[in-house]
Scaffold this active site. Structure first.
Site, PDB file in Angstrom:
ATOM      1  N   HIS A   1      -5.282   6.321   2.950  1.00  9.85           N
ATOM      2  CA  HIS A   1      -3.961   6.874   2.633  1.00  9.85           C
ATOM      3  C   HIS A   1      -4.077   8.312   2.144  1.00  9.85           C
ATOM      4  O   HIS A   1      -3.264   9.175   2.508  1.00  9.85           O
ATOM      5  CB  HIS A   1      -3.299   5.982   1.577  1.00  9.85           C
ATOM      6  CG  HIS A   1      -2.001   6.511   1.067  1.00  9.85           C
ATOM      7  ND1 HIS A   1      -1.887   7.157  -0.152  1.00  9.85           N
ATOM      8  CD2 HIS A   1      -0.749   6.485   1.596  1.00  9.85           C
ATOM      9  CE1 HIS A   1      -0.640   7.506  -0.344  1.00  9.85           C
ATOM     10  NE2 HIS A   1       0.074   7.110   0.693  1.00  9.85           N
TER      11      HIS A   1
ATOM     12  N   GLU B   1       3.022   8.771  -6.866  1.00 12.87           N
ATOM     13  CA  GLU B   1       3.510   7.839  -5.845  1.00 12.87           C
ATOM     14  C   GLU B   1       3.092   6.409  -6.180  1.00 12.87           C
ATOM     15  O   GLU B   1       3.869   5.465  -6.007  1.00 12.87           O
ATOM     16  CB  GLU B   1       2.958   8.251  -4.479  1.00 12.87           C
ATOM     17  CG  GLU B   1       3.385   7.352  -3.339  1.00 12.87           C
ATOM     18  CD  GLU B   1       2.779   7.768  -2.014  1.00 12.87           C
ATOM     19  OE1 GLU B   1       2.595   6.891  -1.145  1.00 12.87           O
ATOM     20  OE2 GLU B   1       2.466   8.964  -1.846  1.00 12.87           O
TER      21      GLU B   1
ATOM     22  N   GLU C   1      -4.661  10.585   5.037  1.00 14.49           N
ATOM     23  CA  GLU C   1      -3.410  10.816   5.776  1.00 14.49           C
ATOM     24  C   GLU C   1      -2.615  11.965   5.157  1.00 14.49           C
ATOM     25  O   GLU C   1      -2.085  12.825   5.864  1.00 14.49           O
ATOM     26  CB  GLU C   1      -2.589   9.533   5.781  1.00 14.49           C
ATOM     27  CG  GLU C   1      -1.199   9.687   6.365  1.00 14.49           C
ATOM     28  CD  GLU C   1      -0.162   8.880   5.601  1.00 14.49           C
ATOM     29  OE1 GLU C   1       0.901   9.442   5.285  1.00 14.49           O
ATOM     30  OE2 GLU C   1      -0.412   7.695   5.314  1.00 14.49           O
ATOM     31  N   HIS C   2      -2.526  11.993   3.845  1.00 15.44           N
ATOM     32  CA  HIS C   2      -1.803  13.074   3.158  1.00 15.44           C
ATOM     33  C   HIS C   2      -2.456  14.429   3.399  1.00 15.44           C
ATOM     34  O   HIS C   2      -1.786  15.416   3.686  1.00 15.44           O
ATOM     35  CB  HIS C   2      -1.767  12.789   1.654  1.00 15.44           C
ATOM     36  CG  HIS C   2      -0.644  11.897   1.234  1.00 15.44           C
ATOM     37  ND1 HIS C   2       0.238  12.215   0.234  1.00 15.44           N
ATOM     38  CD2 HIS C   2      -0.257  10.674   1.686  1.00 15.44           C
ATOM     39  CE1 HIS C   2       1.122  11.241   0.083  1.00 15.44           C
ATOM     40  NE2 HIS C   2       0.833  10.286   0.941  1.00 15.44           N
TER      41      HIS C   2
END
Length: 398
Positions: free
Chosen positions: A133, A209, A136-137
């Site tokens: 994840h 987040e 991905e950012h």
């Protein structure tokens, strides 16, 4: 008479055309309006029969509005009635899509949040939770200091990305400049650029987040369902990781995982456009590494048992109505045709037994035990296949 049949077919066509062209909210809304039109207003179908047709439409593969049009049209006018109803239903969206001419492209890696231990050659690598994840950012940051997300938006595209337990995907839609946007997509996904400063900055963003996700009831109930079903596999943990695990991520961690999993041999490119497939392949060949690196071998630990790790979990959050999920796991078939067949069969079975048109849902809805926020289905998550149903319930333990 022939004249009466033509009038019925014309009425059927223009009725479905009107419903499809001026209804907003998805297939279920159209189906409800079909019931009002053909049962309540025109009295062409009995209400009980209409409910049966809707149940079949919901259980069959494909768009429920088209499925319902096929069945209703056949019931009213036979084969010609089916053609009239289907044409009336699909014509408006076809015309709209033809005018807008949306193009799509997706570039995905066979790498997700559950892939935390892997081997390339003879070397094993262990990574903290949340790297997929995190990667991905960070891939949207380009070496020249620009941002790929801004570049795509500035060129008229609508880009996004997601990471699941099993894959990471980057995609966009656009109405123009498809090839230019495709080049930007392929370039930023295949060109990693990380620094100590940028990684440290992203840690704060993703940590926020994660904290927001901890307070999200939908994520909380899903995460607890995964922990009930799986005892060890990384798919039981949040894809984003924890605040503690992402603090261990360094630029070297991200570069290592990108080299291993973002090789063309471990990725797939899908495009829906007017460009010839050979042209799309040529653009990919220009921008992606030519060599086929070995596909990494992942280690998810000992195989999961088919019995659940826990029977029940509960978490207390501030919600307007309690939420619940009920899941059952089964062994997934091999990837390919067998997996696709299993997926379609499981989805059909779940909709037939527990869908919104089933006696199960309607009985519990009338009893006040299930609300409108309800869904059921089947999917693959990590090493298991999963059948799940749930939503809001005032008495989740009932």
């Amino acid at each position: 008479s022939m004249t009466d049949k033509k009038k019925i077919l014309a009425k059927l066509f223009f009725s479905t055309l009107y419903l499809s062209a001026f209804t907003f909210g998805g297939g279920y809304v159209i189906v409800t309006l079909m019931k009002q039109k053909f049962v309540d207003e025109l009295h062409w179908i009995q209400e009980d029969e209409m409910l049966d047709l809707i149940a079949i439409a919901q259980s069959a593969p494909g768009a429920i509005a088209v499925n319902a049009a096929i069945l209703v049209g056949w019931r009213i006018g036979g084969f010609l009635g089916m053609l009239a109803a289907v044409l009336g239903t699909i014509l408006p969206p076809m015309l709209i899509l033809g005018v807008i001419s949306y193009f799509y492209a997706a570039f995905a890696a066979n790498y997700g949040g559950a892939d935390r231990r892997f081997r390339v050659g003879d070397t094993w690598t262990d990574t903290p939770a949340g790297v997929a994840h995190y990667l991905e950012h960070k891939l949207f940051d380009m070496p020249d200091g620009s941002d790929a997300l801004t570049a795509l938006c500035g060129n008229g595209a609508s880009p996004n990305a997601f990471t699941s337990a099993n894959m990471t995907a980057y995609y966009f839609s656009c109405t123009d400049h498809f090839e230019e946007n495709l080049r930007t997509l392929l370039r930023f996904v295949s060109t990693p650029y990380f620094t100590d400063a940028s990684v440290a900055k992203e840690q704060g963003i993703i940590a926020q987040e994660i904290r927001m996700g901890d307070d999200d009831p939908n994520r909380a109930v899903w995460r607890n369902l995964m922990r009930c079903l799986m005892a060890r596999d990384g798919a039981r943990d949040a894809v984003a990781g924890t605040v503690e695990s992402i603090a261990q991520i360094t630029p070297e961690t991200l570069y290592t995982c990108h080299r291993a999993f973002y090789a063309p041999s471990n990725m797939v490119l899908c495009a829906v456009c007017q460009t010839a497939p050979e042209r799309v392949a040529a653009i990919a060949g220009q921008l992606l590494p030519p060599e086929l690196a070995p596909v990494p071998v992942t280690d998810h630990g000992a195989p999961e048992e088919m019995t659940p790790a826990e029977v029940h979990m509960r978490v207390q959050l501030a919600v307007s109505a309690p939420q619940m999920l009920l899941g059952a796991k089964f062994r997934p078939a091999q990837k390919g045709a067998d997996r696709l067949r299993q997926d379609l069969t499981a989805r059909l079975a779940m909709q037939a037994a527990f869908g919104r048109s089933s006696p199960f849902y309607n009985d519990l809805y009338r009893a006040g035990l299930l609300g409108r926020s309800y869904s059921c289905g089947a999917q693959f998550c990590g090493p298991i296949a999963l059948a799940v149903l749930g939503g809001e319930s005032r008495e989740p333990d009932a």
